[in-house]
Design an enzyme around this catalytic site. Structure first.
Site, PDB file in Angstrom:
ATOM      1  N   ASP A 176       0.842  -1.193   0.000  1.00 23.68           N
ATOM      2  CA  ASP A 176       0.000   0.000   0.000  1.00 23.68           C
ATOM      3  C   ASP A 176       0.879   1.246   0.000  1.00 23.68           C
ATOM      4  O   ASP A 176       2.006   1.204  -0.507  1.00 23.68           O
ATOM      5  CB  ASP A 176      -0.952  -0.051   1.219  1.00 23.68           C
ATOM      6  CG  ASP A 176      -2.279   0.636   0.952  1.00 23.68           C
ATOM      7  OD1 ASP A 176      -2.265   1.835   0.686  1.00 23.68           O
ATOM      8  OD2 ASP A 176      -3.318  -0.034   1.022  1.00 23.68           O
ATOM      9  N   HIS A 251      -3.950   6.182   3.204  1.00 24.85           N
ATOM     10  CA  HIS A 251      -4.606   4.945   2.741  1.00 24.85           C
ATOM     11  C   HIS A 251      -3.964   3.693   3.334  1.00 24.85           C
ATOM     12  O   HIS A 251      -4.650   2.794   3.826  1.00 24.85           O
ATOM     13  CB  HIS A 251      -4.543   4.917   1.209  1.00 24.85           C
ATOM     14  CG  HIS A 251      -5.323   3.815   0.565  1.00 24.85           C
ATOM     15  ND1 HIS A 251      -4.834   2.528   0.438  1.00 24.85           N
ATOM     16  CD2 HIS A 251      -6.549   3.809  -0.001  1.00 24.85           C
ATOM     17  CE1 HIS A 251      -5.744   1.781  -0.185  1.00 24.85           C
ATOM     18  NE2 HIS A 251      -6.788   2.533  -0.461  1.00 24.85           N
ATOM     19  N   SER A 600     -11.129  -1.076  -1.143  1.00 27.33           N
ATOM     20  CA  SER A 600      -9.872  -0.975  -0.391  1.00 27.33           C
ATOM     21  C   SER A 600     -10.102  -1.233   1.088  1.00 27.33           C
ATOM     22  O   SER A 600      -9.224  -1.734   1.774  1.00 27.33           O
ATOM     23  CB  SER A 600      -9.299   0.446  -0.489  1.00 27.33           C
ATOM     24  OG  SER A 600      -8.500   0.587  -1.613  1.00 27.33           O
TER      25      SER A 600
END
Ligand SMILES: *[C@@H]1O[C@H](CO)[C@@H](O)[C@H](O)[C@H]1NC(C)=O
Ligand SMILES: *[C@@H]1O[C@H](CO)[C@@H](O)[C@H](O)[C@H]1NC(C)=O
Ligand SMILES: *[C@@H]1O[C@H](CO)[C@@H](O)[C@H](O)[C@H]1NC(C)=O
Ligand SMILES: *[C@@H]1O[C@H](CO)[C@@H](O)[C@H](O)[C@H]1NC(C)=O
Length: 817
Positions: A176, A251, A600
């Site tokens: 990520d 994220h 996600s």
């Protein structure tokens, strides 16, 4: 003495070789500085040369073979050395390098090469910050936190988490945007020492030193060479990005903490909304962070990240060698989907599978378009996104006394009194190039609103084109006091909550219409935004998010995708300490927890549960874990009815795979559909790969020596997808393994797809011991009545039950036209 001389000679040789290499390296770095990436820019691109299984030979031999191969298409060994980017040598063999199209073509014709493909950029699967009207995607969002999921399961004395010791011996690898190590979610307080099998490293860099790794964050590595070869050096000052594993974006921190964050009491996103205990799925599992996503140059203002195949393959290669047990990848390709062996996630996932590692990944946010699902190979676990039983209720009171329901998580609250209400199209700057009658006029695009007309008012903005949070920023910029953000009909009732920078309430499209209707009835429209409250236990839940990408599988139609659904709408999890909750550059607020949406967010929910299952059943294969999660999933919601889509229509397996994950049941599935490596060889053969190629990919010794002629639909998946459009009947084979009590007895029951006759042979299975496998066949045939149905797909299910609580359910999808 002679021996000593020889030794000296060898040492000398080695030394001169090292000197030589050093000189080359120096020259190269000077050259690189002088010319930057420009040297390659004309006709060289980053390519991946994939060479399959490495044959278990010594790593040096693998590396040498790459150099030899690359040199054969370059002018010299030196040029080959300079163009090499990564060697892949642990989990599989291959390399990435700067190549011309001619060089790539020459390499792809080589016998030892499986594929040569340009390293493509993939994206993170949050609901993207931008909405494109009329293009395939609609956005959206909604919320949950792990405890809700677990609460359903508390009917047993020990929870799954307790049974699994919260996953403390499991390492979850997350590819990520990095991690914010100071987050409380990654504290190692009270944790046991790192499992001795762990071989990973803690790579230091900008604001990231050895003390940032701990017994929770056991590994940290970054991969930027592919990115920089393509885009030039990372623009640290322009992007604020760290040249290290530290996560600027947020994220990666969000997904990692969803998979394996510690339990943190009183975690809340901005000012108390969604407050509760934040906890990852496997709260004591270890995290290994592989940073592969970097800011896309020139992207603004919400700065989406990009993740390249070359860098991702390097991360997969290391993760396999480091000893991760589960991989969590909330990243995917845009459509059309790449071929299996031209895709880093498919390649990494297959070799991870070989090492017993389950790769759980996101289905994508390109829904509700049919056929948009990404990450489709059968060895991956592909996750759709659903809502949870939580709402952030924030009603709107209109001047006529009407009260309409909306949702908000905005921290600052307006004085609860009436404000003038105005439509964005009536606030346009007089010199604006936007046509006042066009849809864009009501979308609060950047620099479109006139402060004179906006000041002190609540502005009604419509979704579409720009980011939801950017609309809020535009209203604030123009002096507005608040915003009502209305869905378009294509967004339906699904509400995305965002940390808007001003008081803002989001409403479904029909309520947006009601507000507009009210505004026509009066010359002085006004509205009051009621402060939001969080409610749990909302029914019916879940529903499948409109943004969640849908089947059928565009690469291999008779492998059902997605596999399963899990919460992905308005998810609360940890956040970067160096980015605002909206990611807008003007947003100087900093939060420890943030609400985000996308597949996600659903992917790491499943990764965490897979870690718990791996802890309980260390000998289970990746396929067995996937099977346990899928066959125990629920196809009905909290109201006892079939799970629906955001649109209100029944959610088919193309939306939710086997259904909504049910973690507790997954620990004790009764039977599993396991898959041996050689069955993947047969599968690859069935989809057109020849014996030579399969042997290179998977390895020639036992697994793939002999190929069996099978149908694609025969792969032993816990789902059945068949084609009855060309033949009126088909028989598919499956094999189940007993992982329940020793002696057991199962009976098949079928919910036949409409117009399809289904027979299971045998329809009863008897097992005498644990681990025993039994084969059965499913015969599917078109009936007369089906010919009159227009819908090309029919859906049903097959369930094996032992009458003792094990119901092993598989979705069935039949294509009839
Ligand atoms: C690592 O960085 C932190 C600050 O972020 C500092 O307090 C600490 O002393 C550093 N540790 C080492 C080992 O350099
Ligand atoms: C880095 O980004 C800043 C801000 O976007 C920009 O002004 C600058 O030109 C960029 N530098 C390079 C080398 O691209
Ligand atoms: C439009 O008007 C605003 C304020 O009246 C001004 O700031 C802006 O520069 C103008 N834009 C153009 C394109 O003329
Ligand atoms: C196998 O397939 C590859 C790629 O399509 C092709 O180059 C090769 O010639 C094939 N080998 C055989 C034995 O058919």
């Amino acid at each position: 003495m002679k021996a000593l001389n020889q030794l000296m000679d060898i040492l000398h040789l080695k030394l001169s070789l090292i000197t030589y290499l050093l000189v080359i390296a120096c020259l190269w770095s000077i050259l690189a500085q002088q010319l930057g990436a420009a040297i390659w820019s004309t006709n060289h691109e980053v390519y991946v040369v994939y060479m399959g299984h490495h044959g278990d030979v010594h790593k040096d031999i693998v590396v040498n073979s790459h150099h030899e191969l690359l040199s054969s298409v370059k002018e010299s060994h030196e040029e080959a050395a300079m163009s090499m980017i990564y060697h892949y040598k642990h989990g599989f063999s291959g390399f990435s390098a700067m190549l011309t199209a001619q060089e790539a073509a020459a390499l792809s014709s080589r016998r030892e090469v499986v594929s040569v493909f340009p390293s493509r950029q993939k994206s993170l699967h949050t609901t993207r910050s931008w909405e494109f009207l009329g293009i395939e995607d609609t956005l959206s969002s909604q919320a949950m936190n792990f405890d809700h999921n677990m609460r359903n399961a508390s009917n047993k004395n020990r929870t799954l988490r307790e049974l699994a010791n919260y996953g403390q011996n499991i390492v979850i690898g997350v590819l990520d945007s990095g991690v914010w190590p100071e987050s409380e979610s990654f504290s190692d307080h009270g944790m046991e020492p790192v499992p001795p099998s762990w071989k990973g490293v803690c790579q230091t860099g900008d604001a990231f030193n050895l003390s940032h790794c701990n017994r929770k964050l056991v590994g940290a590595r970054m991969y930027i060479k592919g990115y920089e070869a393509r885009f030039g050096p990372l623009n640290v000052s322009g992007t604020g990005e760290y040249r290290s594993v530290r996560d600027k974006d947020g994220h990666g921190t969000h997904t990692a903490s969803t998979a394996a964050g510690r339990e943190v009491a009183h975690a809340a996103a901005f000012g108390g909304f969604g407050a509760g205990t934040a906890s990852g799925g496997a709260a004591l599992a270890r995290l290994a962070i592989y940073k592969v996503c970097w800011p896309l140059p020139g992207e603004s203002p919400t700065g989406d990240n990009t993740c390249g195949d070359a860098d991702m393959l390097a991360a997969f290669d290391d993760a396999i060698a480091d000893g991760v047990n589960v991989l969590s990848v909330s990243i995917g390709s845009g459509n059309p989907q790449p071929e299996y062996f031209e895709d880093s996630i498919a390649i990494g996932g297959l070799h991870a599978y070989r090492h017993g590692i389950l790769l759980s990944c996101s289905a994508g946010n390109a829904g509700p378009k049919p056929g948009s699902v990404s990450n489709v190979p059968p060895w991956l676990l592909t996750i759709a996104a659903s809502s949870v039983d939580r709402t952030f209720s924030a009603p709107i009171e209109l001047g006529n006394g009407q009260i309409l329901e909306g949702q908000a998580v905005t921290p600052s609250v307006l004085r609860p009194s009436f404000y003038p209400l105005v439509h964005a199209a009536d606030c346009l700057l007089s010199n604006s190039s936007i046509d006042a009658t066009s849809p864009e006029a009501s979308q609060c695009l950047a620099n479109s609103l006139d402060p004179v007309k906006t000041k002190g008012k609540i502005v009604l903005c419509m979704r579409g084109v720009n980011a939801r949070v950017e609309k809020g920023w535009e209203v604030l910029r123009a002096g507005g006091s608040g915003m009502i953000l209305a869905n378009l009909p294509s967004n339906g009732a699904e509400i995305s909550v965002d940390a808007h920078m001003l008081p803002a309430t989001a409403v479904p499209s029909d309520i947006g219409e009601e507000i507009i209707a009210y505004m026509r009835t009066t010359r002085v429209p006004k509205a009051k935004l009621v402060p939001p409250h969080t409610y749990l236990g909302v029914k019916p839940s879940p529903f499948i998010a409109a943004f969640s990408s849908q089947g059928p599988n565009s690469v291999t139609p008779f492998v059902l995708k997605p596999d399963i659904s899990a919460p992905g709408l308005n998810i609360l999890a940890a956040w970067s300490g160096d980015n605002g909750p909206t990611k807008l550059e003007f947003d100087k607020r900093r939060v420890k927890y943030n609400i985000y949406s996308g597949t996600s967010m659903s992917c790491p929910h499943v990764s965490g549960i897979a870690a718990l299952l791996k802890e309980i059943h260390p000998m289970w294969s990746a396929a067995a874990i996937k099977s346990a999660i899928m066959t125990t999933a629920s196809s009905v919601g909290s109201d006892g009815k079939v799970i629906r889509a955001a649109s209100g229509e029944v959610a088919t397996p193309f939306l939710m795979g086997a259904g909504e994950m049910n973690p507790t049941l997954a620990a004790d599935p009764g039977l599993v559909y396991d898959i041996e490596l050689n069955e993947f060889c047969d599968f690859l053969h069935s989809v057109g790969y020849n014996h030579t190629l399969i042997n290179i990919i998977i390895g020639s010794y036992p697994p793939c020596q002999k190929l069996h002629r099978v149908k694609t639909s025969d792969l032993n998946l816990p789902s059945v997808a068949v084609d009855l459009s060309t033949f009126p009947a088909i028989r598919v084979s499956r094999k189940v393994k007993n992982v329940g009590i020793g002696r057991s007895f199962y009976t098949a029951s079928v919910k036949a797809p409409s117009g399809i006759k289904v027979e299971v042979e045998p329809s009863r299975l008897t097992f005498s011991h644990y681990g025993q496998s039994r084969r059965f066949w499913v015969k599917l045939a078109l009936s007369e009545e089906r010919t009159h149905v227009h819908d090309p797909y029919a859906f049903g299910s097959l369930t094996w039950s032992d009458g003792l609580g094990h119901n092993v359910r598989s979705p069935i999808v039949v294509q009839t036209k």
